[in-house]
Write a protein that holds these residues in place. Structure first.
Motif, PDB file in Angstrom:
ATOM      1  N   GLY A 147       0.807  -1.214   0.000  1.00 43.75           N
ATOM      2  CA  GLY A 147       0.000   0.000   0.000  1.00 43.75           C
ATOM      3  C   GLY A 147       0.840   1.264   0.000  1.00 43.75           C
ATOM      4  O   GLY A 147       0.589   2.191  -0.782  1.00 43.75           O
ATOM      5  N   VAL A 148       1.841   1.299   0.858  1.00 43.53           N
ATOM      6  CA  VAL A 148       2.712   2.481   0.926  1.00 43.53           C
ATOM      7  C   VAL A 148       3.448   2.679  -0.402  1.00 43.53           C
ATOM      8  O   VAL A 148       3.507   3.801  -0.929  1.00 43.53           O
ATOM      9  CB  VAL A 148       3.716   2.357   2.096  1.00 43.53           C
ATOM     10  CG1 VAL A 148       4.835   3.376   1.982  1.00 43.53           C
ATOM     11  CG2 VAL A 148       2.990   2.500   3.426  1.00 43.53           C
ATOM     12  N   LEU A 149       3.979   1.607  -0.961  1.00 37.28           N
ATOM     13  CA  LEU A 149       4.725   1.736  -2.218  1.00 37.28           C
ATOM     14  C   LEU A 149       3.824   2.125  -3.382  1.00 37.28           C
ATOM     15  O   LEU A 149       4.216   2.919  -4.244  1.00 37.28           O
ATOM     16  CB  LEU A 149       5.486   0.443  -2.518  1.00 37.28           C
ATOM     17  CG  LEU A 149       6.635   0.139  -1.566  1.00 37.28           C
ATOM     18  CD1 LEU A 149       7.236  -1.230  -1.869  1.00 37.28           C
ATOM     19  CD2 LEU A 149       7.697   1.224  -1.623  1.00 37.28           C
ATOM     20  N   ALA A 150       2.612   1.581  -3.420  1.00 34.35           N
ATOM     21  CA  ALA A 150       1.683   1.939  -4.499  1.00 34.35           C
ATOM     22  C   ALA A 150       1.261   3.407  -4.381  1.00 34.35           C
ATOM     23  O   ALA A 150       1.198   4.113  -5.389  1.00 34.35           O
ATOM     24  CB  ALA A 150       0.462   1.022  -4.465  1.00 34.35           C
ATOM     25  N   LEU A 151       0.986   3.858  -3.162  1.00 31.38           N
ATOM     26  CA  LEU A 151       0.649   5.272  -2.972  1.00 31.38           C
ATOM     27  C   LEU A 151       1.825   6.169  -3.348  1.00 31.38           C
ATOM     28  O   LEU A 151       1.645   7.225  -3.961  1.00 31.38           O
ATOM     29  CB  LEU A 151       0.230   5.530  -1.526  1.00 31.38           C
ATOM     30  CG  LEU A 151      -1.163   5.048  -1.143  1.00 31.38           C
ATOM     31  CD1 LEU A 151      -1.357   5.144   0.365  1.00 31.38           C
ATOM     32  CD2 LEU A 151      -2.232   5.828  -1.890  1.00 31.38           C
ATOM     33  N   TRP A 152       3.018   5.768  -2.973  1.00 30.99           N
ATOM     34  CA  TRP A 152       4.218   6.524  -3.306  1.00 30.99           C
ATOM     35  C   TRP A 152       4.372   6.626  -4.822  1.00 30.99           C
ATOM     36  O   TRP A 152       4.581   7.710  -5.371  1.00 30.99           O
ATOM     37  CB  TRP A 152       5.422   5.841  -2.685  1.00 30.99           C
ATOM     38  CG  TRP A 152       6.732   6.576  -2.761  1.00 30.99           C
ATOM     39  CD1 TRP A 152       7.049   7.664  -3.517  1.00 30.99           C
ATOM     40  CD2 TRP A 152       7.907   6.250  -2.027  1.00 30.99           C
ATOM     41  NE1 TRP A 152       8.358   8.020  -3.311  1.00 30.99           N
ATOM     42  CE2 TRP A 152       8.903   7.166  -2.395  1.00 30.99           C
ATOM     43  CE3 TRP A 152       8.210   5.262  -1.117  1.00 30.99           C
ATOM     44  CZ2 TRP A 152      10.185   7.115  -1.877  1.00 30.99           C
ATOM     45  CZ3 TRP A 152       9.494   5.224  -0.595  1.00 30.99           C
ATOM     46  CH2 TRP A 152      10.464   6.140  -0.962  1.00 30.99           C
ATOM     47  N   SER A 153       4.237   5.498  -5.504  1.00 27.06           N
ATOM     48  CA  SER A 153       4.369   5.488  -6.955  1.00 27.06           C
ATOM     49  C   SER A 153       3.278   6.331  -7.612  1.00 27.06           C
ATOM     50  O   SER A 153       3.545   7.098  -8.541  1.00 27.06           O
ATOM     51  CB  SER A 153       4.309   4.048  -7.475  1.00 27.06           C
ATOM     52  OG  SER A 153       4.502   4.019  -8.862  1.00 27.06           O
ATOM     53  N   ALA A 154       2.042   6.215  -7.126  1.00 27.06           N
ATOM     54  CA  ALA A 154       0.940   7.020  -7.676  1.00 27.06           C
ATOM     55  C   ALA A 154       1.199   8.502  -7.452  1.00 27.06           C
ATOM     56  O   ALA A 154       0.931   9.323  -8.342  1.00 27.06           O
ATOM     57  CB  ALA A 154      -0.381   6.606  -7.036  1.00 27.06           C
ATOM     58  N   ASN A 155       1.737   8.861  -6.299  1.00 29.73           N
ATOM     59  CA  ASN A 155       2.025  10.262  -5.996  1.00 29.73           C
ATOM     60  C   ASN A 155       3.135  10.801  -6.892  1.00 29.73           C
ATOM     61  O   ASN A 155       3.051  11.927  -7.390  1.00 29.73           O
ATOM     62  CB  ASN A 155       2.402  10.426  -4.525  1.00 29.73           C
ATOM     63  CG  ASN A 155       2.559  11.884  -4.151  1.00 29.73           C
ATOM     64  OD1 ASN A 155       1.692  12.689  -4.425  1.00 29.73           O
ATOM     65  ND2 ASN A 155       3.687  12.212  -3.538  1.00 29.73           N
TER      66      ASN A 155
END
Length: 123
Positions: A103-111
């Motif tokens: 979740g953290v990595l996906a949010l980071w990548s999306a951001n």
């Protein structure tokens, strides 16, 4: 091959989520909880979808792939309680930890992608 290696290092969040997805799918056997059907099916199905979404993002980024992994991550964190196997500590901790990381990595990548108009240099 050099371009592929460069892409993997530039998009390390998606690369890590791909690895986490493969780990999740294999973890019932690696952590010896495969006889427990519900957490095993959950790990395998969510792991394969996570890996596929991350691989797709590595091939050609689309924001929906990151949001799919965010949704899958949230499911991983709550699923031991929803599916009533939270007393089985190994699969519960595995899924909660992997879910949080994905979740953290996906949010980071999306951001990162959203903050640059959907494209990062080198993507």
């Amino acid at each position: 091959m050099a371009k592929f290696t460069e892409k993997l290092s530039n998009e390390w969040q998606d690369t890590a989520n791909f690895v986490f997805g493969i780990w999740l799918a294999a973890s019932p056997w690696l952590l010896s909880f495969a006889p427990q059907q519900v957490p095993t099916v959950n790990s395998v199905v969510v792991g394969l979808i996570t890996a596929a979404a991350a691989a797709s993002a590595l091939y050609a980024f689309r924001l929906w792939e990151e949001w799919l992994n965010v949704a899958l991550a949230a499911w991983l964190v709550i699923s031991p309680w929803v599916l009533a196997y939270s007393t089985q500590h190994v699969p519960t901790w595995n899924q909660v930890i992997v879910g949080a990381l994905v979740g953290v990595l996906a949010l980071w990548s999306a951001n990162i992608e959203h903050g640059s108009g959907g494209h990062v240099a080198g993507r």
